[in-house]
Enzyme design. Structure first.
Site, mmCIF file in Angstrom:
data_model
loop_
_atom_site.group_PDB
_atom_site.id
_atom_site.type_symbol
_atom_site.label_atom_id
_atom_site.label_comp_id
_atom_site.label_asym_id
_atom_site.label_seq_id
_atom_site.Cartn_x
_atom_site.Cartn_y
_atom_site.Cartn_z
ATOM 1 C CB CYS A 2 23.799 43.842 34.144
ATOM 2 S SG CYS A 2 24.291 43.426 32.538
ATOM 3 N NE ARG A 27 23.262 41.736 39.760
ATOM 4 C CZ ARG A 27 22.282 40.783 40.140
ATOM 5 N NH1 ARG A 27 22.524 40.443 41.438
ATOM 6 N NH2 ARG A 27 21.571 40.217 39.110
ATOM 7 C CD1 TRP A 74 30.350 40.113 32.340
ATOM 8 C CD2 TRP A 74 28.522 39.346 31.421
ATOM 9 N NE1 TRP A 74 30.500 38.915 31.941
ATOM 10 C CE2 TRP A 74 29.537 38.559 31.038
ATOM 11 C CE3 TRP A 74 27.386 38.927 30.598
ATOM 12 C CZ2 TRP A 74 29.416 37.196 30.471
ATOM 13 C CZ3 TRP A 74 27.247 37.654 30.040
ATOM 14 C CH2 TRP A 74 28.252 36.847 29.790
ATOM 15 C CG ASN A 100 20.259 43.960 35.001
ATOM 16 O OD1 ASN A 100 21.061 44.798 34.193
ATOM 17 N ND2 ASN A 100 20.231 43.584 36.397
ATOM 18 N N GLY A 101 18.806 41.706 31.193
ATOM 19 C CA GLY A 101 18.270 40.548 30.610
ATOM 20 C C GLY A 101 18.496 40.728 29.051
ATOM 21 C CD GLU A 484 34.529 25.075 43.281
ATOM 22 O OE1 GLU A 484 34.217 24.821 42.300
ATOM 23 O OE2 GLU A 484 34.533 26.147 43.782
ATOM 24 C CE LYS A 488 35.983 28.986 42.611
ATOM 25 N NZ LYS A 488 34.898 28.606 42.667
ATOM 26 C CD GLU A 491 35.487 30.941 38.936
ATOM 27 O OE1 GLU A 491 34.612 31.585 38.276
ATOM 28 O OE2 GLU A 491 35.353 30.329 40.095
ATOM 29 C CG HIS A 507 42.143 5.892 30.997
ATOM 30 N ND1 HIS A 507 42.346 4.739 30.237
ATOM 31 C CD2 HIS A 507 41.826 5.510 32.149
ATOM 32 C CE1 HIS A 507 42.064 3.710 31.266
ATOM 33 N NE2 HIS A 507 41.834 4.434 32.334
ATOM 34 C CE LYS A 606 28.896 35.304 43.689
ATOM 35 N NZ LYS A 606 30.087 34.462 43.821
HETATM 36 C C1 AGP Z 1 32.181 29.712 40.589
HETATM 37 O O1 AGP Z 1 33.382 30.427 40.849
HETATM 38 C C2 AGP Z 1 31.623 30.436 39.342
HETATM 39 N N1 AGP Z 1 32.130 31.664 39.239
HETATM 40 C C3 AGP Z 1 30.406 29.972 38.481
HETATM 41 O O2 AGP Z 1 30.536 28.839 38.257
HETATM 42 C C4 AGP Z 1 29.018 29.665 39.344
HETATM 43 O O3 AGP Z 1 29.176 28.730 40.159
HETATM 44 C C5 AGP Z 1 27.910 29.409 38.436
HETATM 45 O O4 AGP Z 1 27.879 30.545 37.486
HETATM 46 C C6 AGP Z 1 26.620 28.879 39.072
HETATM 47 O O5 AGP Z 1 26.224 30.210 39.828
HETATM 48 P P1 AGP Z 1 24.928 29.961 40.932
HETATM 49 O O6 AGP Z 1 25.535 29.034 41.945
HETATM 50 O O7 AGP Z 1 24.681 31.443 41.412
HETATM 51 O O8 AGP Z 1 23.510 29.163 40.125
#
Ligand code: AGP
Length: 611
Positions: A2, A27, A74, A100-101, A484, A488, A491, A507, A606
């Site tokens: 947010c 955000r 969000w 926010n929160g 990773e 990517k 997501e 396995h 984000k």
């Molecule tokens: C990464 O592409 C993601 N959007 C997500 O996993 C992110 O890395 C995770 O939420 C951690 O965020 P931070 O590094 O801001 O703590």
């Protein structure tokens, strides 16, 4: 998670608020809204959808208001529909808040307010707070007192801004657990959940601390605790400029940030590599040097991509410093009653510095008496402030929801840390120098990878964009890169993808392999190379399609692969920094090919500031 923006000053508020919301949209982007004083009351507009939807609805308006608040959401409580969008108002409709929160005791507060005859139009916890503030305002006739009293009874987290039609020269902002930064201009203030909404108006900012509030008029700003004890704001200069938060000709922030990596990697190492001495200087760790020297164990804690960086760090530090390292998901660490010894060092890794689980892990570790360090991107963020010491990665603002440049900058800092700890222990200056010298060459190799693999990955993405699943395999220090790459892919393209250590394939995951399964194999020439070749043979025998990330000139791996993406030679330990880049590009081009919204993937935001 947010975005909040508030303005008070001499400019027309509406365009500034909408502009701020556009900057903050990364955000959260499921609904947006604004409130400004108008005609003795409040003008409020909010709707589900993006900021562009909201802006289209307001474009014909030329409201004179020179203060107001805005929010991009969000959803946590209540689905993303118009009536759940912020701002929310009290019962009179004359007080509006953006928040926010999470208000954790919203159900209890709501029940009391319902008993007192108040009604609600949304499903949100924020509306409960707005109505509560309004009820207290009716009682006291003092907005600031009403806000303070409400916040002292609230459980949970908030970053918020309050506006009232009765006070067209007053904004009240407050924070507990959710960041609020205030930009100070000439007779104007911009309140926001992060500095990206502020930097084009002023570079002079201060951050609120937890349980601190700001009472802002055009004439000045007073800060105090929510118990009404005056505090003093410490002004800081923002270090980044507008260019860093614009797309600069790229179609998406994610692609721009992928291409920034040669620069951001260099920035992460700048002034820290002592090439001649074969050592590293990390100013942010000076105060804990002795603890680091005495440490018997490191525990990294992080989430998502930052957790993957920690896994690479684990290999590096164990290898170079022979210091045991554990890597814990922050969300697990905080609840597992962790065993910590006085000579343990806990290191939180976070791009945003605001991830709720990581922050909670930091607090848990501190409570248990550990020395807690941070590897963070956002300067002044909660994790940066709450850790005992740390290292900034200096990647600049990362707007794309899928983290890319922050990851390689985290790797840069983790390798610096490995060298630093190694030199405190048994690593010889000669060995350290060799690595440091190669680290200094990485930016140009990253540039080379971008120049030589972008087109190739785009073509491969075109061929496999219809795939239902992807498998990613790597070994040793490249196993976290398989994780990773898979993260990517899922997501931003919504293709199911799994990362595995290559040898684990037999396995279980091998059952998935047939002619429809693309398998990305990271197989640089290192000590495990031959073993990974055997895994490739196994995939080939089952007619899986192999996309291999290989060392340039490697004919043997190329012979087994369906597609080859070469990366330049480097020290085996450093290959993850190069091998991750084609995987970022592959995910990016696949998402584009599938018509996905790369910078705003569905259901994500984000920074995840809720549990
Ligand atoms: C990464 O592409 C993601 N959007 C997500 O996993 C992110 O890395 C995770 O939420 C951690 O965020 P931070 O590094 O801001 O703590």
């Amino acid at each position: 998670m947010c975005g909040i923006v508030g303005y008070i000053g001499h400019r027309r508020a509406l365009p500034l608020l909408l502009n701020g919301l556009r900057r903050l949209e990364y955000r959260g982007y499921d609904s947006a809204g604004i409130a400004v004083p108008h005609g003795g009351g409040l003008f409020i507009a909010k709707r589900a959808g993006t900021v562009a939807h909201l802006a289209a609805m307001l474009e014909h308006l030329n409201l004179p208001a020179t203060m107001g608040i805005g929010h991009t959401r969000w959803a946590t409580h209540g689905e993303p529909i118009d009536r759940n969008a912020h701002p929310h108002t009290d019962a009179t409709g004359r007080i509006a808040i953006v928040h926010n929160g999470i208000i954790e005791n919203h159900a209890i507060l709501k029940a009391k307010l319902l008993e007192d005859g108040y009604g609600f139009v949304s499903d949100t916890d924020t509306e409960v707070l707005a109505v509560f503030i309004g009820a207290l305002y009716q009682q006291y006739g003092d907005l600031e007192l009403a806000v303070r009293t409400a916040l002292s009874e609230v459980e949970g987290t908030f970053g918020l801004v309050v506006l009232s039609a009765d006070h067209p020269d007053l904004l009240i902002a407050a924070r507990r657990g959710s960041p609020i930064v205030i930009g100070v201009g000439d007779g104007e203030y911009i309140v926001a959940s992060d500095a990206t909404a502020i930097v084009e108006y002023t570079r002079s900012v201060f951050y609120l601390s937890d349980d601190e509030m700001a009472v802002i008029t055009r004439a000045g700003c007073q800060t105090k605790t929510i118990e009404d004890i005056p505090t003093s704001a410490q002004l800081l200069e923002l270090e980044f400029d507008l260019e860093r938060i614009e797309k600069g000709g790229f179609p998406h922030f994610m692609l721009k940030e992928i291409y920034e990596q040669p620069t951001t990697f260099r920035d992460a190492c700048r002034g820290r590599l002592l090439l001649q001495e074969g050592n590293v200087k990390l100013g942010g760790l000076r105060s804990v040097e002795e603890q680091l020297r005495q440490a018997r164990r490191l525990i990294f804690t992080a989430c998502g991509t930052s957790w993957h960086a920690a896994l690479v760090g684990e290999y590096w530090i164990e290898q170079l410093a022979r210091l045991p390292v554990e890597v814990e998901y922050a969300s697990e660490f905080r609840y597992r009653n962790p065993v910590l010894y006085p000579d343990d060092i806990v290191i939180a890794i976070s791009q945003s510095g605001e991830t709720a689980d990581t922050l909670a892990a930091v607090r848990e570790a501190k409570l248990r008496g550990a020395t807690v360090l941070g590897i963070v991107n956002v300067v002044g963020s909660s994790i940066a402030r709450e850790t005992d010491a740390g290292v900034y990665i200096h990647a600049g603002p990362e707007i794309g929801v899928a983290s890319t440049k922050a990851f390689t900058s985290q790797l840069a800092v983790l390798m610096l840390l490995a060298l630093y700890l190694g030199r405190m222990r048994h690593l010889s200056p000669t060995d350290a120098r060799e690595i440091a010298q190669e680290l200094a060459r990485i930016p140009e190799k990253l540039q080379y990878v971008l120049d030589t693999t972008a087109e190739l990955t785009r073509e491969i993405a075109h061929l496999y964009a219809h795939a239902q699943n992807f498998l990613y395999l790597g070994r040793g220090v490249n196993f976290p890169i398989a994780l990773e790459g898979a993260l990517k892919m899922k997501e931003i393209s919504y293709i199911h993808a799994e990362g595995y250590p290559a040898a684990e394939m037999k396995h279980g995951p091998i059952a998935l392999i047939d002619e429809n399964m693309p398998v990305v194999v990271i197989v640089p020439r290192d000590e495990l190379y031959e073993k990974v070749l055997s895994n490739m043979e196994e995939i080939r025998a089952r007619r899986g399609k192999i996309i291999a990330i290989v060392t340039e000139g490697d004919v043997a791996a190329a012979r087994l692969a369906t597609h080859v993406i070469p990366i330049p030679e480097t020290l085996p330990l450093l290959t993850p920094i190069l091998s991750v880049v084609p995987l970022q590009l592959l995910a990016y081009y696949t998402a584009v090919e599938r018509g996905c919204n790369v910078d705003m993937p569905r259901n994500l935001a984000k920074s995840v500031t809720v549990e």
